[in-house]
Design an enzyme around this catalytic site. Structure first.
Site, PDB file in Angstrom:
ATOM      1  N   LYS A  61       0.841  -1.211   0.000  1.00  0.00           N
ATOM      2  CA  LYS A  61       0.000   0.000   0.000  1.00  0.00           C
ATOM      3  C   LYS A  61       0.873   1.257   0.000  1.00  0.00           C
ATOM      4  CE  LYS A  61      -4.104  -2.028   0.458  1.00  0.00           C
ATOM      5  NZ  LYS A  61      -4.676  -2.573  -0.722  1.00  0.00           N
ATOM      6  N   LYS A  90      -6.370 -12.995 -10.895  1.00  0.00           N
ATOM      7  CA  LYS A  90      -7.652 -13.403 -10.316  1.00  0.00           C
ATOM      8  C   LYS A  90      -8.718 -12.359 -10.625  1.00  0.00           C
ATOM      9  CE  LYS A  90      -6.308 -13.757  -5.967  1.00  0.00           C
ATOM     10  NZ  LYS A  90      -6.411 -14.042  -4.537  1.00  0.00           N
ATOM     11  N   LYS A 133     -11.867  -6.919  -7.197  1.00  0.00           N
ATOM     12  CA  LYS A 133     -12.874  -5.923  -6.854  1.00  0.00           C
ATOM     13  C   LYS A 133     -12.700  -4.663  -7.691  1.00  0.00           C
ATOM     14  CE  LYS A 133     -14.079  -6.876  -2.038  1.00  0.00           C
ATOM     15  NZ  LYS A 133     -13.821  -6.456  -0.652  1.00  0.00           N
TER      16      LYS A 133
END
Ligand code: TRP
Length: 334
Positions: free
Chosen positions: A113, A195, A198
């Protein structure tokens, strides 16, 4: 005997997709009869990466509605919003004194992050695993259904609990990641890259909120190739992914037919027709997602009911949380 406590959190940062369904929600639904379950929306955690809160409340409502639409029963499990349970924040404060700056800086998610948002490396990001530990320990949960990417956070939660117990007395049970032993069904992105996500690869990810035609379009665009060169070939992962999806949403006969077509195909004699396979998969997927999407949409429209469910969850969560906090305070402060 009291049931074991299961707990997991979902960040309200993006739309839930098939990968979430098969990796997480389907397991939650299975756990709800067997365990004392707590599932919550981690909206405090979302602030560490999404400081703009204009759409946060709607996202929280969507996550709650989608989880219920997938089969979670708010009468059986405790389904709540993190910020409705202030006891978590107090436990977070105590745990912060047991967590060291060095170990927090070494956490994989913190490093990731920090790279992604170099302009906002806030202390909340650094202590993210401490808040997560507070989420878990506040209900004295021992089983935490999470994916691989969360294992380091779980290990840290155990470390903080152990330090707590060592310093203040045996109060907090140690939590472990838990997924019924087996491997989770991994759903790849339809473009064959990584994958389902979101927020990334949105055109190759099937969301639980996708309309019928969007589902069809995405599946028809899924990556395939010219077919296997020899009979009984190993399937490339993007082809295997289509079979995995078919295995989940289509009948056994349908799956069997396309599997046989694949295994009988070779170069110059390609029997499997990926176009037909995708058409069938698309229709079966539409039938699978539609009821979930509709139920979630209805619930999001019904604000009154949704608020009632959320309040009910908060009440239940606070009973358990305040019981733990009472013991914790006594252990630390006397
Ligand atoms: N960090 C988790 C994620 O990104 C979400 C989460 C927050 C969580 N608190 C938790 C998961 C407690 C399990 C237990 O997916």
């Amino acid at each position: 005997m009291a049931k074991e406590v299961v707990l997991s959190g979902i960040r309200p940062t993006g739309f839930l997709h098939l990968g979430n369904y098969f990796g997480a929600m389907r397991n939650y639904v299975r756990m709800q009869d067997e365990f004392d379950c707590y599932f919550f929306v981690a909206n405090w955690h979302a602030l560490t990466t999404h400081p703009d809160t204009q759409t946060l409340k709607a996202a929280v409502h969507r996550v709650i509605a989608e989880n219920i639409a997938c089969g979670l029963d708010p009468e059986k499990v405790c389904l709540y919003v993190q910020s409705d349970v202030p006891e978590i924040a107090e436990l977070y404060l105590y745990l912060n004194t047991l967590a060291y700056k060095g170990e927090l800086e070494k956490t994989t998610t913190f490093k990731d992050k920090s790279r992604q948002q170099p302009e906002n490396i806030n202390a909340g990001l650094l202590t993210y695993p401490v808040l997560q530990a507070a989420d878990i320990l506040i209900h004295r949960a021992v089983k935490v259904p999470v994916g691989k990417d969360q294992e380091q956070h779980l290990e840290m939660a155990r470390t903080f609990a152990e330090r707590f117990n060592h310093r203040y007395g045996d109060v907090l049970p140690l939590p472990y990641a838990f997924n019924y032993g087996g491997e989770l069904t991994k759903i790849l992105s339809l473009d064959g890259i990584g994958k389902m996500s979101k927020s990334e690869n949105q055109l190759a990810t099937l969301y639980l909120a996708d309309e019928d035609d969007v589902i069809r379009k995405k599946i028809m665009k899924a990556k395939t190739d010219a077919g296997p060169s020899e009979p009984n070939s190993v399937k490339p992962d993007y082809i295997q992914n289509l079979f995995t999806l078919m295995n989940i949403v289509s009948t056994a006969d349908t799956l069997e037919k396309f599997n046989a077509d694949f295994n009988n195909s070779s170069s110059g004699n390609c029997i499997i027709r990926y176009g037909d396979m995708k058409k069938q998969l698309a229709e079966d997927m539409v039938q699978f997602i539609k009821p979930i999407r509709t139920k979630a949409a209805d619930l999001q429209q019904n604000k009154e009911l949704l608020e009632k469910i959320i309040q009910h969850g908060a009440q239940k969560a606070r009973v358990s949380a305040s019981a733990t906090l009472q013991i914790v305070r006594k252990a630390i402060l006397g």
